[in-house]
Scaffold this motif. Structure first.
Motif, PDB file in Angstrom:
ATOM      1  N   THR A 144       1.375  -5.113   4.615  1.00 50.64           N
ATOM      2  CA  THR A 144       2.195  -4.204   3.810  1.00 50.64           C
ATOM      3  C   THR A 144       1.305  -3.315   2.945  1.00 50.64           C
ATOM      4  O   THR A 144       1.533  -2.107   2.842  1.00 50.64           O
ATOM      5  CB  THR A 144       3.147  -5.023   2.909  1.00 50.64           C
ATOM      6  N   LYS A 145       0.292  -3.934   2.336  1.00 45.40           N
ATOM      7  CA  LYS A 145      -0.649  -3.164   1.516  1.00 45.40           C
ATOM      8  C   LYS A 145      -1.402  -2.142   2.393  1.00 45.40           C
ATOM      9  O   LYS A 145      -1.611  -0.987   1.998  1.00 45.40           O
ATOM     10  CB  LYS A 145      -1.621  -4.147   0.841  1.00 45.40           C
ATOM     11  N   ALA A 148       0.787   0.814   3.235  1.00 40.92           N
ATOM     12  CA  ALA A 148       0.961   1.693   2.077  1.00 40.92           C
ATOM     13  C   ALA A 148      -0.293   2.543   1.853  1.00 40.92           C
ATOM     14  O   ALA A 148      -0.201   3.744   1.558  1.00 40.92           O
ATOM     15  CB  ALA A 148       1.268   0.855   0.840  1.00 40.92           C
ATOM     16  N   GLU A 152      -0.697   6.603   1.825  1.00 44.45           N
ATOM     17  CA  GLU A 152      -1.251   7.190   0.590  1.00 44.45           C
ATOM     18  C   GLU A 152      -2.503   8.027   0.861  1.00 44.45           C
ATOM     19  O   GLU A 152      -2.673   9.126   0.361  1.00 44.45           O
ATOM     20  CB  GLU A 152      -1.580   6.017  -0.339  1.00 44.45           C
TER      21      GLU A 152
END
Ligand code: G1P
Length: 299
Positions: A144-145, A148, A152
């Motif tokens: 998930t990180k 993201a 980003e």
């Protein structure tokens, strides 16, 4: 506008020779880790991170993989007739999990080649790659990180783990520099399985990647590297240099629990650790383990 990432690719064409004879007629991805095939953990991890479209890159001898994620009408009917809903649920767990797709690798030319076989399916979107030998504890967020960070930074993302320098020769090793986020580093170089003295750091690439689709073009131009194979690490090295405007490569530093099922000893450790954490097995297993290990000193 960045679109949501939905696709995961799981290379699973390896011969699994480290586990012979168990893998003579069965894919290594089907080896049970406690009571679930290793690949099911990986698909569950992808789904938990929102990746519901899963492409498995397979080879010969891998039919069991496809069967595992498909319905099994006769067994379902038998369990339903008996009213055994608990077992029926277990059977169905893997069936509706994800939208599963399969492509064969053909020639076993390495991880980079396996990933390049996903090109048609993935198209022009960022996607994740999950290697089945690494299991990430469901309680520790990693993918998930990474997803993201991909959105980003509009870059490709690898997962990095600090390992003992004596083990770095088993991994891709990354040269890194700090960013403002202590959990994210910029990757400035990558070397596939370096000798300890040649390693740029003890940051090891572990089996999770979120890649920009430009990787396919880079892979197509990547010559065979270590072991005569087309290495994903080498393609990522090119992308880290960002000479072709591919956005560069960043590493998410993982500090959680990872279980390696890639060799026999680590596989046994993974089974024990995961079983010890289970509500249905943990207490009895730990009691027994403590008793059992207390006999070792006498040997
Ligand atoms: C592959 C990659 C390597 C990476 C490792 C992670 O190697 O080539 O860069 O560090 O996965 O598990 P393999 O273990 O498939 O030989």
């Amino acid at each position: 506008m960045t679109q949501r990432i939905t696709k995961a690719v799981i290379p699973a064409a390896g011969l699994g020779t480290r586990f012979l004879p168990a893998t003579k007629a069965m894919p290594k991805e089907m080896l049970p880790v406690v009571d679930k095939p290793a690949i099911q953990y990986v698909v569950e991890e992808a789904v938990a991170a929102g990746l519901t479209d899963v492409l498995v890159v397979t080879g010969r001898n891998k039919n069991a993989l496809e069967n595992h994620f498909d319905r099994v009408a006769e067994l379902e009917a038998t369990l339903a007739r008996k009213g055994d809903t608990v077992k029926l649920e277990k059977v169905n767990e893997s069936t509706g999990l994800a939208d599963m797709h399969y492509v064969r690798q053909g020639d076993p030319l390495g991880l980079g080649h396996a990933v390049s076989r996903a090109r048609m399916h993935v198209g022009d979107e960022p996607f994740a790659v999950l290697l089945g030998d690494d299991l990430i504890d469901a309680r520790d967020e990693l993918l998930t990180k990474m997803l993201a960070e991909q959105v980003e930074r509009d870059a490709s993302i690898v997962a990095l783990l600090e390992v003992d320098p004596d083990s770095i020769h088993l991994y891709g090793a990354a040269a890194v520099e700090a960013t403002g986020d202590p959990d994210v580093v910029r990757v400035t170089g990558l070397v596939e399985k370096p000798a300890k003295e040649d390693a740029p750091s003890n940051y090891a690439v572990i089996g999770r990647y979120v890649l920009k689709p430009e990787v396919f073009g880079v892979l197509a131009r990547t010559a065979p590297g270590k072991g005569g194979e087309i290495q994903l690490t080498d393609a990522l090295m090119t992308m880290a240099e960002d000479v072709e405007g591919t956005g560069g490569v960043y590493g998410v530093v993982f500090r959680g629990r990872r279980y390696d099922t890639g060799d026999k000893l680590d596989y046994i450790k993974a089974v024990i650790q995961l079983a010890a954490d289970r509500d249905d097995l943990g207490t009895d297993l730990k009691t027994w383990l403590a008793e059992y290990t207390s006999t070792f000193e006498a040997d």
